[in-house]
Design a protein around this motif. Structure first.
Motif, PDB file in Angstrom:
ATOM      1  N   ASP A  91      -4.098  -9.421  -1.145  1.00  0.00           N
ATOM      2  CA  ASP A  91      -3.221  -8.593  -1.986  1.00  0.00           C
ATOM      3  C   ASP A  91      -2.337  -7.657  -1.171  1.00  0.00           C
ATOM      4  O   ASP A  91      -1.514  -6.947  -1.733  1.00  0.00           O
ATOM      5  CB  ASP A  91      -4.062  -7.747  -2.955  1.00  0.00           C
ATOM      6  CG  ASP A  91      -4.518  -8.567  -4.139  1.00  0.00           C
ATOM      7  OD1 ASP A  91      -4.062  -9.717  -4.255  1.00  0.00           O
ATOM      8  OD2 ASP A  91      -5.321  -8.067  -4.932  1.00  0.00           O
ATOM      9  N   PHE A  92      -2.540  -7.615   0.123  1.00  0.00           N
ATOM     10  CA  PHE A  92      -1.758  -6.706   0.971  1.00  0.00           C
ATOM     11  C   PHE A  92      -0.517  -7.428   1.488  1.00  0.00           C
ATOM     12  O   PHE A  92      -0.598  -8.586   1.886  1.00  0.00           O
ATOM     13  CB  PHE A  92      -2.591  -6.242   2.171  1.00  0.00           C
ATOM     14  CG  PHE A  92      -3.618  -5.196   1.844  1.00  0.00           C
ATOM     15  CD1 PHE A  92      -4.575  -5.424   0.879  1.00  0.00           C
ATOM     16  CD2 PHE A  92      -3.639  -3.984   2.512  1.00  0.00           C
ATOM     17  CE1 PHE A  92      -5.531  -4.466   0.578  1.00  0.00           C
ATOM     18  CE2 PHE A  92      -4.587  -3.027   2.222  1.00  0.00           C
ATOM     19  CZ  PHE A  92      -5.537  -3.258   1.249  1.00  0.00           C
ATOM     20  N   THR A  97      -0.767  -4.585   5.665  1.00  0.00           N
ATOM     21  CA  THR A  97      -1.833  -5.037   6.564  1.00  0.00           C
ATOM     22  C   THR A  97      -1.757  -4.292   7.899  1.00  0.00           C
ATOM     23  O   THR A  97      -2.775  -3.831   8.429  1.00  0.00           O
ATOM     24  CB  THR A  97      -1.700  -6.561   6.803  1.00  0.00           C
ATOM     25  OG1 THR A  97      -1.785  -7.217   5.560  1.00  0.00           O
ATOM     26  CG2 THR A  97      -2.791  -7.067   7.729  1.00  0.00           C
ATOM     27  N   PHE A  98      -0.548  -4.148   8.422  1.00  0.00           N
ATOM     28  CA  PHE A  98      -0.406  -3.430   9.696  1.00  0.00           C
ATOM     29  C   PHE A  98      -0.683  -1.934   9.539  1.00  0.00           C
ATOM     30  O   PHE A  98      -1.265  -1.321  10.419  1.00  0.00           O
ATOM     31  CB  PHE A  98       0.987  -3.666  10.293  1.00  0.00           C
ATOM     32  CG  PHE A  98       1.108  -5.011  10.946  1.00  0.00           C
ATOM     33  CD1 PHE A  98       0.329  -5.338  12.053  1.00  0.00           C
ATOM     34  CD2 PHE A  98       1.980  -5.965  10.454  1.00  0.00           C
ATOM     35  CE1 PHE A  98       0.423  -6.585  12.650  1.00  0.00           C
ATOM     36  CE2 PHE A  98       2.077  -7.209  11.045  1.00  0.00           C
ATOM     37  CZ  PHE A  98       1.300  -7.530  12.145  1.00  0.00           C
ATOM     38  N   ARG A  99      -0.265  -1.381   8.419  1.00  0.00           N
ATOM     39  CA  ARG A  99      -0.534   0.048   8.192  1.00  0.00           C
ATOM     40  C   ARG A  99      -2.041   0.303   8.180  1.00  0.00           C
ATOM     41  O   ARG A  99      -2.516   1.309   8.678  1.00  0.00           O
ATOM     42  CB  ARG A  99       0.074   0.506   6.871  1.00  0.00           C
ATOM     43  CG  ARG A  99       1.565   0.708   6.937  1.00  0.00           C
ATOM     44  CD  ARG A  99       2.083   1.466   5.716  1.00  0.00           C
ATOM     45  NE  ARG A  99       3.517   1.428   5.656  1.00  0.00           N
ATOM     46  CZ  ARG A  99       4.315   2.210   6.380  1.00  0.00           C
ATOM     47  NH1 ARG A  99       3.795   3.084   7.217  1.00  0.00           N
ATOM     48  NH2 ARG A  99       5.629   2.112   6.280  1.00  0.00           N
TER      49      ARG A  99
ATOM     50  N   PRO B 181      -3.692   6.179   1.692  1.00  0.00           N
ATOM     51  CA  PRO B 181      -4.331   5.364   2.732  1.00  0.00           C
ATOM     52  C   PRO B 181      -5.814   5.127   2.444  1.00  0.00           C
ATOM     53  O   PRO B 181      -6.332   4.029   2.677  1.00  0.00           O
ATOM     54  CB  PRO B 181      -4.131   6.200   3.994  1.00  0.00           C
ATOM     55  CG  PRO B 181      -2.884   6.983   3.727  1.00  0.00           C
ATOM     56  CD  PRO B 181      -2.915   7.299   2.268  1.00  0.00           C
ATOM     57  N   LEU B 182      -6.484   6.148   1.896  1.00  0.00           N
ATOM     58  CA  LEU B 182      -7.912   5.982   1.563  1.00  0.00           C
ATOM     59  C   LEU B 182      -8.080   4.894   0.491  1.00  0.00           C
ATOM     60  O   LEU B 182      -8.970   4.051   0.568  1.00  0.00           O
ATOM     61  CB  LEU B 182      -8.457   7.311   1.063  1.00  0.00           C
ATOM     62  CG  LEU B 182      -9.963   7.443   0.893  1.00  0.00           C
ATOM     63  CD1 LEU B 182     -10.386   8.869   1.203  1.00  0.00           C
ATOM     64  CD2 LEU B 182     -10.434   7.073  -0.480  1.00  0.00           C
ATOM     65  N   GLY B 183      -7.183   4.916  -0.495  1.00  0.00           N
ATOM     66  CA  GLY B 183      -7.242   3.911  -1.550  1.00  0.00           C
ATOM     67  C   GLY B 183      -7.003   2.510  -1.015  1.00  0.00           C
ATOM     68  O   GLY B 183      -7.603   1.537  -1.478  1.00  0.00           O
ATOM     69  N   LYS B 184      -6.129   2.413  -0.021  1.00  0.00           N
ATOM     70  CA  LYS B 184      -5.854   1.099   0.587  1.00  0.00           C
ATOM     71  C   LYS B 184      -7.106   0.571   1.294  1.00  0.00           C
ATOM     72  O   LYS B 184      -7.398  -0.629   1.262  1.00  0.00           O
ATOM     73  CB  LYS B 184      -4.705   1.197   1.592  1.00  0.00           C
ATOM     74  CG  LYS B 184      -3.360   1.512   0.962  1.00  0.00           C
ATOM     75  CD  LYS B 184      -2.810   0.302   0.215  1.00  0.00           C
ATOM     76  CE  LYS B 184      -1.472   0.613  -0.423  1.00  0.00           C
ATOM     77  NZ  LYS B 184      -1.082  -0.386  -1.409  1.00  0.00           N
ATOM     78  N   VAL B 185      -7.830   1.496   1.922  1.00  0.00           N
ATOM     79  CA  VAL B 185      -9.072   1.070   2.595  1.00  0.00           C
ATOM     80  C   VAL B 185     -10.073   0.574   1.544  1.00  0.00           C
ATOM     81  O   VAL B 185     -10.744  -0.440   1.741  1.00  0.00           O
ATOM     82  CB  VAL B 185      -9.682   2.220   3.433  1.00  0.00           C
ATOM     83  CG1 VAL B 185     -10.984   1.781   4.086  1.00  0.00           C
ATOM     84  CG2 VAL B 185      -8.702   2.687   4.496  1.00  0.00           C
TER      85      VAL B 185
END
Lengths: 233, 332
Positions: A91-92, A97-99, B181-185
């Motif tokens: 989903d990225f 993905t790089f971030r 960013p935390l949510g992305k993790v």
């Protein structure tokens, strides 16, 4: 020495998979781990990353014992891992993905990213595309680039040629070879033809043990060993 | 922001504004109560979505936090003055208790495979259910108790707006949380836990954080639920409460947050509509069967939920027209 495994033993449930594996990887080289299916190649990489914890033995990275650290601590030491199935976050987007991979987001990582995008221009082209919609080869490039920007000198790459068209395998191996100038690679590969062209050192695994190791040229010259352990002349 | 993203935000804004003007179109008290219940369950379902939809953590006992919120607020309002101050104190106590409990449960079980968390939450929620049943001097057991509510909440219209504002606020906060960013993790953990760890993320740390946030939000919804009913009993700890959250977030679309609001609306409106139809024909007295059929239909037609399916369709259209980004847009 960049990486040294000393008599490591790993169990998956009750199965004794790695039975005293020892190998070493020199800095700035490409070392290839060969072996038939089930020989223990993937488990070796997973053990180095702490995903399949070792029960005995030692793993040293840049001289520091890392064998009993957790996976995230090992990754933070600077070892990048590209799993067999690429481990893409579907989903990225490529950008996301790089971030995610660039936790420090410092100049060094930005420089690495720029180099990766030069090496794999497809990733720049599909910067806003979801990873799950990339082709197999592009996913592999993304997985390698992601591991590289997050690493600090050593990349573990597990069967990057798996499921790819021959032309794509050739391209990928060329890219991995060109990465040698900036990182050290421990490569697990079944495609002997391709891997032997880029590797300098090799190890041969069978039934959870290292049965041969040395300069790649020695294996190229040794048809009997290839036939015996890899089934190719 | 992309055009489709803008449309998405416009649609969400349209829904919230429509809900804000609804009381001007109808002065039916039962409509206010119905929609207030939708807002409260939407908050509860959003908290569940954080766990399951974003991080892939299965909880069978999420109702425990809902129940803690309900009892905490109810006991404060019953035993002290029915003022906003005591209501807020009750909510604060619920937040602290839920946060502590979810921290302990998370630390005990989230380092193991996800079904341990599911089983532990189920066990503890049932323990709390039994405790509430047996500790009659405090909770009046299964009979429950009524209690007075603050002046502001006595008027159904003002409580409607209180719940709507809280739902919108929590939606905005949780959306910001999931986009951070935390949510992305968290999303990465939900998709491939080992991969996220191999990138250097200490996943236990992130999973415990999300479990605390989900617990706290669920406790707030529980407190509001008790105030809406002006009554509480042990049903707030029942597994059906957890299943409601699961179905609402699944019907709306897991991992979307807005889907939980939509799912809550669909489930509550269907429940209400089918109950009303029972006046016309006795077959509708078995409304649970029809609700079950609705679930099956939605799951078959929209396996990713309504919002999830819409997003997938939009994503496919978008991916067909993806152009290379200018180099200046790359990671700064």
């Amino acid at each position: 020495m960049m990486l040294q495994l000393d008599q490591i033993e790993t169990y998956l449930d009750q199965f004794h998979i790695l039975q005293g594996v020892s190998l070493s990887v020199q800095a700035g080289s490409i070392t290839v781990l060969f072996g038939r299916n089930g020989a223990g190649k993937t488990t070796t990489l997973r053990s180095i990353m702490g995903l399949a914890p070792i029960r005995h033995g030692q793993i040293r990275y840049r001289g520091e014992e890392i064998g009993h650290l957790s996976t995230y601590s090992i990754a933070r030491k600077g070892i990048g891992y590209v799993p067999e199935n690429q481990g893409i976050f579907h989903d990225f987007t490529v950008e996301e993905t790089f971030r995610l991979a660039m936790q420090k987001n410092d100049d060094e990582q930005k420089e690495k990213l720029a180099w990766m995008l030069d090496l794999f221009p497809d990733l720049r082209h599909y910067w806003k595309k979801k990873s799950g919609h990339l082709s197999g080869g592009q996913k592999q490039m993304l997985a390698i680039a992601r591991a590289y920007v997050n690493s600090n000198g050593l990349l573990l790459i597990d069967e990057p040629s798996k499921g790819l068209a021959p032309i794509m395998v050739e391209k990928l191996m060329f890219h991995i070879e060109s990465m040698k100038q900036k990182t050290t690679v421990l490569l697990v590969e079944q495609n002997f033809m391709m891997a032997s062209m880029i590797g300098e050192q090799y190890y041969l695994m069978d039934e959870g043990k290292i049965v041969r190791g040395g300069a790649m040229q020695e294996l190229k010259d040794d048809a009997d060993t290839r036939q015996k352990y890899l089934g190719i002349a | 922001m992309t055009t489709s993203g803008l449309l998405n935000h416009r649609f969400i804004l349209f829904v919230f504004l429509s809900l804000a003007v609804l009381p001007f179109l109808s002065d039916s008290r039962s409509i206010y109560i119905l929609f207030t219940q939708i807002f409260i369950f939407a908050i509860f379902a959003m908290s569940f979505d954080l766990l399951l939809g974003y991080t892939g953590i299965v909880s069978f006992g999420h109702c425990m936090f809902f129940g803690i919120g309900a009892y905490s607020v109810s006991l404060f309002l019953k035993n002290f003055d029915a003022t906003i101050g005591y209501f807020l104190l009750g909510v604060l106590v619920a937040i602290v208790l839920s946060g502590m409990l979810s921290y302990v449960i998370g630390m005990l079980s989230l380092r193991l495979k996800s079904h341990f968390y599911a089983m532990l939450t189920l066990a503890i929620s049932q323990l709390l259910f039994v405790l509430a049943e047996k500790w009659r001097s405090l909770t009046m057991g299964g009979d429950g108790f009524t209690f007075p509510v603050p002046e502001l909440f006595r008027d159904r219209l003002s409580f409607y707006y209180v719940c709507l504002i809280l739902m919108v606020m929590l939606f905005v906060i949780l959306r910001a949380f999931t986009l951070s960013p935390l949510g992305k993790v968290l999303k990465a953990i939900g998709q491939n836990e080992q991969r996220a760890e191999a990138l250097g993320y200490q996943i236990l740390h992130y999973k415990v954080i999300v479990s605390i946030v989900a617990g706290v939000v669920a406790a707030i919804s529980g407190g509001l639920y008790a105030v809406m009913l002006r009554f509480v009993n042990t049903q707030v700890f029942s597994i059906e409460t957890t299943l409601d959250a699961l179905l609402m977030s699944m019907i709306g679309g897991l991992g979307t947050l807005f889907g939980s609001i939509l799912g809550s609306g669909i489930v509550e409106l269907a429940h209400h509509g089918l109950t009303e139809l029972a006046k016309l024909h006795p077959i509708f007295e078995r409304w649970v069967i029809f609700l079950g059929l609705l679930y099956i239909l939605v799951v078959l037609c929209f396996p990713s939920g309504i919002v999830g399916s819409f997003q997938e369709w939009r994503e496919k259209r978008k991916q067909r027209s993806v152009q290379p980004a200018p180099i200046t847009e790359q990671v700064e």
